[in-house]
Design an enzyme around this catalytic site. Structure first.
Site, short mmCIF file in Angstrom:
data_model
loop_
_atom_site.label_atom_id
_atom_site.label_comp_id
_atom_site.label_asym_id
_atom_site.label_seq_id
_atom_site.Cartn_x
_atom_site.Cartn_y
_atom_site.Cartn_z
N GLU A 217 7.17 1.02 -2.62
CA GLU A 217 7.49 0.59 -3.98
C GLU A 217 9.01 0.45 -4.15
O GLU A 217 9.73 1.45 -4.11
CB GLU A 217 6.94 1.58 -5.01
CG GLU A 217 5.43 1.58 -5.11
CD GLU A 217 4.76 2.59 -4.20
OE1 GLU A 217 5.36 2.93 -3.16
OE2 GLU A 217 3.64 3.05 -4.52
N CYS B 33 5.60 4.78 -0.51
CA CYS B 33 5.46 4.11 0.79
C CYS B 33 6.13 2.76 0.80
O CYS B 33 6.75 2.38 1.79
CB CYS B 33 3.98 4.00 1.17
SG CYS B 33 2.98 3.02 0.05
N GLU C 77 -1.48 -2.57 -9.26
CA GLU C 77 -1.63 -2.47 -7.82
C GLU C 77 -2.90 -3.20 -7.36
O GLU C 77 -3.98 -2.99 -7.91
CB GLU C 77 -1.67 -1.00 -7.40
CG GLU C 77 -0.36 -0.29 -7.70
CD GLU C 77 -0.44 1.22 -7.63
OE1 GLU C 77 0.63 1.86 -7.56
OE2 GLU C 77 -1.55 1.78 -7.65
N HIS D 163 -4.21 1.11 -11.15
CA HIS D 163 -4.22 1.60 -9.77
C HIS D 163 -5.27 0.93 -8.90
O HIS D 163 -6.44 1.29 -8.93
CB HIS D 163 -4.44 3.11 -9.74
CG HIS D 163 -3.21 3.90 -10.04
ND1 HIS D 163 -2.07 3.82 -9.29
CD2 HIS D 163 -2.94 4.78 -11.03
CE1 HIS D 163 -1.15 4.63 -9.79
NE2 HIS D 163 -1.65 5.21 -10.85
N SER E 260 2.65 12.07 -5.41
CA SER E 260 2.96 11.57 -4.07
C SER E 260 4.07 10.55 -4.21
O SER E 260 4.27 9.96 -5.27
CB SER E 260 1.73 10.92 -3.44
OG SER E 260 1.41 9.72 -4.13
#
Length: 897
Positions: free
Chosen positions: A505, A503, A637, A536, A344
């Protein structure tokens, strides 16, 4: 007319705006999408997300046929075969073609990445039942039940990951294709070697408690910016010729590199194979279009097929000669990369600047009009919206909410430091207003040099309630580039080429010289591997919860962390213990993720992406061996930042500063959910619904104190100092750890949709949030309902630290449509953006929607198939979002002025 009005009129006239428009309730009507767009969108709305085995079969077959081949070449041949054997599907009224698979909303499994689930569930799949959850994160993730999602099996269709439908006749192929990968997929090899790390048991505990959301191998590529330069400059035949020249030059020569020098020849051989595969894929579409034209009786559709035959036949071999061919070439490359791996966030980058030379020539020569270009851009939006990511429910629903984050950036600065806005970018915004689809989402790189009329155009689009464009601070992004990539040689020119990968980064880029129409244009593109494959999504409120419970997860009864056995008799003791658990978490998760990604790059090295990304072709090295120009791109993240900060604020105030309660009393209240029913019981996942139990009176004072404690987002120094201290700590902490590229990690602050499932597994928190409800969204957004002093107070709180320290910072705001009516409303919206950017804020995005509409859409989703909302760095159809995230979006503070 008074003096004030006269001055305003002069200002508006200088910007090309009529005075009368300033007082109109609505602005000019937006033209409808083109007929071809409307017909294809009608088809899209009827389609289900479909998984099939065609691409996986050809990959698998070719891989095993080439057993013993040099690994880079073997991989390239397998990917090439999966592309060149794919059935070309062309719909009537299409002018741009190609998809991930033969299905319009298609995807396929990657058993060479993850086979254990399919092998373990082979019997269940063959027995035609819904595939169960793969892991704990999957089981607590909710996929939207509407739209194109296949959440349960029906008829001849099996539901996989609560999203994808696969026909029953495909299931035996899935099972047979997965079997050879048993024990040797990226997942299983990673597990084998991860077990050798000293903290593996700790890693498993963390994953099972959903403190960490998912493994890196699940989506190993993406969250980066693609680079279209090579095919636009040389064409596929030209690239094949370059490969032959390079093979002749370096095959058998190590140069001065004893580690990878000899591999350069194999790299160029692999690039030749993948380029041949891409060329054949295009050729197949040309042949299919020729056949369809031969049997078509409708003259308009026949002409479309003939044009597709011409375009696809040309780009199969030659570099693009016009805008139509250029945009189709970018689609070919984009689909090629997203088909290499489950991924993604393969972002498009600054497409309006890349394609501007082609657009400019076609318009000057009278080949295309602006309206014809807009039609192609509308159709392009459909193509990108159709990209699906085949992944687990935890990834598809719990992280992506069904979106694949193909971000298109606008504006910024060009190579020379001037405004990079092009005439084509105005049309890209216009196409996004006319054909309102989730993808590609648009992002404006706000710069003080950006033309005012373009900013107003973009603000007019944001007002429509589509969630795009979002707004990024170009200068802050450039500062992050220089800070993070300076040690790798980043200069100011390359820093100007940055944009968003995924989205939100921030991803490095570079400018390359495109020769076209007798000119040389420096076009921007991505210059790194994935910028989002690290640790993550760590649920920081959950880690704090386990500090208070001595490492024991009361929800599951498992001892997640080693007991610290400390008396938490001071705020500093508590925070220091949280830091110890955080660093333990980062250490063990990072080690295992490094192994996962190292195994991936050794066996599944990118082929198409390693052809496209500078400086892979120049170096003769693929992405896995650091062929890209910049490699300090792996992140940590976070999730639930403001829930965590507000919880610290409450504990510090109520327990340690004011001594209203003991830490034991606070913990007891949280474990008993302050006397309310949990979200697991009520199935309401936002804080605006509370149902008391017979224990509520016992905890009412402590609950009230928690709710009324100082909160972030109100320009309150008490909470903001905690927020600031956190950021300076987390910056230092993340940089202690190294990626599989040997580079320091950095902080990425995007919740995406993880604040739903990670909130689900977290008990009540000291800020007054109840058990099972979602965390706060974003990273600098105020927690819903806690911002009492207006938007500008949030801006004050958000900018108490330097946003260029980290990869990003996420600010979500919800506005009532009446707050931005008319041209004055557009100006107010732009002024709001500008105020935040000038304070140093990195990102702000808006939902312009009435909460009443969202509540009605939740009850009657069939009436709102086309309704879109902004979640966290992306836009998605409301009906394809899970209920926990829907509840959170509804409850966000709504500003009506």
């Amino acid at each position: 007319m008074n003096v004030k009005e006269t001055k305003l009129e002069d200002v508006l006239k200088s910007r090309g705006i009529d005075m009368k428009d300033a007082y109109n309730i609505s602005e000019a009507d937006i033209p409808e999408a083109k007929e071809s767009t409307q017909k294809l969108m009608d088809i899209y709305y009827t389609l289900k997300v479909t998984a099939d085995m065609e691409a996986a079969y050809w990959y698998n077959r070719t891989w095993w046929e080439n057993d013993g081949e040099v690994i880079e070449v073997r991989r390239a041949k397998a990917v090439a075969a999966s592309l060149s054997h794919m059935t070309p599907t062309i719909l009537p009224y299409e002018k741009l073609v190609m998809n991930k698979t033969k299905n319009v909303r298609g995807a396929f499994p990657f058993p060479w990445v993850c086979a254990s689930f399919f092998n373990a569930q082979a019997e269940a799949l063959m027995n035609e039942v819904d595939a169960p959850a793969e892991n704990e994160a999957d089981s607590v993730s909710v996929v939207g039940a509407g739209g194109g999602n296949v959440t349960e099996s029906y008829g001849n269709v099996i539901s996989i990951a609560k999203k994808f439908g696969m026909r029953k006749e495909e299931i035996p192929v899935l099972v047979k294709t997965s079997k050879p990968w048993e024990g040797i997929s990226v997942e299983e090899l990673s597990n084998k070697y991860s077990k050798m790390t000293p903290g593996y048991d700790q890693f498993k505990n963390i994953m099972e408690s959903v403190i960490c959301m998912f493994d890196s191998f699940a989506i190993p590529q993406g969250r980066e910016v693609i680079n279209y330069y090579m095919p636009l400059q040389y064409g596929f035949d030209g690239i094949i010729k370059l490969c032959d020249e390079k093979i002749a030059e370096v095959m058998g020569e190590a140069g001065d590199d004893g580690d990878f020098g000899m591999s350069r020849g194999y790299y160029y051989a692999a690039m030749k194979e993948i380029t041949k595969g891409l060329s054949a894929w295009c050729e197949n579409y040309s042949k299919r279009a020729k056949y369809l034209a031969s049997i078509e009786t409708d003259s308009e559709i026949k002409a479309n097929y003939e044009k597709i035959e011409e375009v696809m036949g040309n780009i199969a071999h030659k570099k693009p000669a016009n805008f139509w061919e250029a945009i189709q070439m970018t689609l070919c490359c984009h689909f090629g990369v997203v088909n290499e791996d489950p991924q993604s966030g393969l972002s498009i980058g600054r497409l309006g600047q890349v394609l501007q030379p082609f657009y400019e020539k076609d318009v000057e020569d009278g080949i295309m009009t602006d309206e014809e270009v807009i039609e192609l851009l509308e159709l392009y939006r459909i193509k990108i919206t159709c990209i699906e990511c085949f992944a687990s429910a935890g990834v598809s629903g719990g992280v992506l909410s069904g979106n694949t984050f193909n971000n298109l950036s606008l504006g910024g600065q060009n190579y020379d430091g001037l405004s990079a806005v092009t005439p084509l970018e105005y049309l890209i915004v216009e196409a996004g207003m006319r054909n309102q689809t989730p993808q590609p989402t648009l992002s404006v790189l706000y710069d003080e040099k950006t033309p005012e009329d373009f900013l107003m155009k973009a603000a007019s689009c944001t007002k429509l309630g589509l969630g795009y464009p979002a707004w990024m601070n170009n200068q802050t992004g450039m500062n992050f580039m220089m800070r993070n990539y300076g040690p790798e040689g980043m200069d100011l020119h390359d820093a100007r080429a940055w944009c968003l990968g995924g989205c939100l980064e921030s991803a490095p880029g570079c400018f390359l010289p495109l020769e076209y129409n007798g000119k040389v244009t420096m076009i921007p593109g991505g210059a790194s591997p994935t910028c989002g494959t690290g640790v993550h999504f760590i649920g920081m409120p959950k880690v704090l919860e386990l500090v208070l419970t001595n490492g024991l997860d009361k929800r599951t009864g498992k001892q997640v962390y080693p007991p610290h056995n400390k008396k938490l008799d001071s705020y500093e003791t508590m925070v220091n213990q949280w830091k110890e658990y955080m660093e333990l978490t980062t250490d063990v998760v990072n080690r295992c993720n490094n192994i996962q990604m190292d195994i991936w790059r050794k066996y599944n090295m990118p082929a198409v992406n390693s052809l496209l990304k500078p400086d892979c072709f120049k170096k003769g090295k693929h992405i896995g061996t650091m062929g890209a120009r910049y490699n300090s791109c792996i992140n940590f993240e976070s999730c639930g930042t403001i829930t965590f900060v507000n919880s610290l604020s409450s504990i510090k105030k109520n327990v340690f500063d004011d001594s209203k309660f003991t830490i034991e009393e606070m913990t007891d209240a949280m474990l008993n959910n302050f006397g309310f029913k949990t979200a697991y019981e009520t199935e309401v996942f936002s804080p605006d619904f509370r149902e008391s139990t017979d224990k509520s009176t016992k905890y009412e004072k402590i609950f009230a104190a928690c709710v009324n404690a100082p909160k972030y987002g109100n320009a309150d120094k008490y909470a903001d100092e905690i927020f600031k201290a956190y950021h300076y700590y987390i910056y230092d902490m993340t940089h202690k750890f190294r990626s599989y590229y040997g580079k320091p990690l950095y902080l990425c602050q995007i919740s995406v949709s993880t604040h739903g499932p990670q909130g689900f597994v977290t008990l009540a928190t000291a800020d007054g949030r109840l058990a099972g409800t979602t965390y706060s969204d974003g990273s600098v957004s105020a927690a819903a309902g806690t911002d009492k002093n207006g938007i500008y107070a949030i801006f004050e709180s958000a900018t108490v630290y330097d946003h260029s320290m980290h990869q990003n910072a996420q600010m979500n705001l919800k506005l009532h449509p009446t707050a931005v009516k008319g041209i004055n409303g557009t100006r107010k919206l732009l002024d709001l953006v500008r105020a935040y950017m000038r304070k140093g804020g990195f990102h702000v995005q808006f939902n312009v929607v009435d909460s009443k509409t969202l509540r009605d859409a939740q009850l009657t989703p069939e009436k709102y198939r086309e309704l879109m909302v902004r979640v966290a760095g992306f836009t998605q159809y409301w009906c394809e979002i899970g209920k926990p995230i829907q509840d959170e979006v509804i409850y966000r503070t709504e500003y009506d002025k």
